[in-house]
Design an enzyme around this catalytic site. Structure first.
Site, mmCIF file in Angstrom:
data_model
loop_
_atom_site.group_PDB
_atom_site.id
_atom_site.type_symbol
_atom_site.label_atom_id
_atom_site.label_comp_id
_atom_site.label_asym_id
_atom_site.label_seq_id
_atom_site.Cartn_x
_atom_site.Cartn_y
_atom_site.Cartn_z
ATOM 1 N N ASN A 11 73.318 -8.291 18.619
ATOM 2 C CA ASN A 11 73.076 -7.424 19.763
ATOM 3 C C ASN A 11 72.201 -6.229 19.398
ATOM 4 O OD1 ASN A 11 74.817 -8.643 21.869
ATOM 5 N ND2 ASN A 11 76.480 -8.106 20.483
ATOM 6 N N ASP A 115 71.386 -1.177 8.737
ATOM 7 C CA ASP A 115 72.736 -0.894 9.242
ATOM 8 C C ASP A 115 73.623 -0.315 8.148
ATOM 9 O OD1 ASP A 115 72.604 -3.333 7.887
ATOM 10 O OD2 ASP A 115 74.000 -4.368 9.235
#
Length: 263
Positions: A11, A115
């Site tokens: 996502n 991330d």
């Protein structure tokens, strides 16, 4: 206001941050869309501008944009979104003015995913001491961050959904099941679905607890465990291994990085 885009393998999460009078940050809205590297800047704009309006914001409210991505092909199209529809050149996390700003103490520093780098920044800013950051994404990552904020390395494990996909895809008769906590505390299942759920869920909990125990032993100092990602809350209810669950850790890393650039 800052528009932060966290581009994951599954996502893309957009979050709109407001700067508070005390210098803190607050998320005013967030939106999620499936990651598709082929999605154009125009397509993002049609979707995002409508959502901004629904939440009562105008595109002029956005004065800064930052993008953190583990999907390189998606960065170009979000850059088009920023430049064409907001008139803003976005910051790209880890590049140029938005370099990480911490020591990456591993063999291949450039291989560190955005991330995990953003989690390192936010975790060190928000929590004291040595840290282990567990991020439940497409893969589950375990990262060691020392008390100085240096990234010391970590572990990459298949995400629980990937594990389930492999189990179902490689067998002829096992059914697709939902990821949830087993209804019974027993680890001896009496039907196929329960046996699968026990294996996947409690097997994953045992894996996490075992790896974190080994990491703590190797660090050699007390280390707090910070969990983030979609399944963190589910697992937190069934293990005491986490010291904190922080759903917005990666987004907060983007906001902290963007604020560094402007300060």
């Amino acid at each position: 206001m800052l528009l932060a885009a966290d581009v994951g393998n599954t996502n893309v999460v957009f979050a709109l941050y407001a700067l508070l009078p005390d210098g803190g940050r607050e998320i005013r809205a967030r939106w999620r869309i499936a990651t598709d590297p082929r999605r154009t800047g125009d397509e993002y704009a049609v979707w995002l501008l409508q959502l901004l309006a629904i939440e009562g914001f105008a595109r002029e409210d956005v004065t800064q944009i930052i993008v953190g991505s583990v999907v390189p092909r998606a960065v170009h199209n979000i850059t088009v979104l920023a430049e064409k529809y907001f008139g803003i050149e976005p910051l790209i996390a880890g590049q140029g003015a938005a370099e990480w700003g911490f020591t990456v103490d591993v063999d291949q520093p450039r291989s560190l995913g955005a991330d995990r780098a953003l989690n390192t920044i936010a975790a060190h800013a928000k929590y004291d001491g040595d840290l282990i950051v567990v991020d439940f994404g497409t893969a589950t990552t375990f990262d060691a961050v020392d008390f100085n904020g240096a990234y010391k390395g970590g572990i990459i494990a298949p995400g629980i959904n990937l594990s389930l996909d492999a189990l179902v895809g490689a067998t002829a008769k096992l059914p697709r099941i939902a990821i949830e906590a087993p209804r019974s505390a027993s680890v001896i299942g009496t039907n196929t679905e329960d046996q699968m759920l026990i294996g996947v869920f409690w097997g994953y909990v045992a894996m996490m607890e075992g790896l974190i125990a080994r990491m703590r032993n190797e660090i050699g100092r007390p280390a707090r465990v910070i969990a983030t990602g979609g399944l963190a809350i589910l697992f937190d209810a069934h293990t005491d291994i986490f010291d904190a669950v922080d759903a917005d850790l990666t987004l907060d890393g983007l906001a902290i990085l963007a604020q560094r650039v402007t300060s």
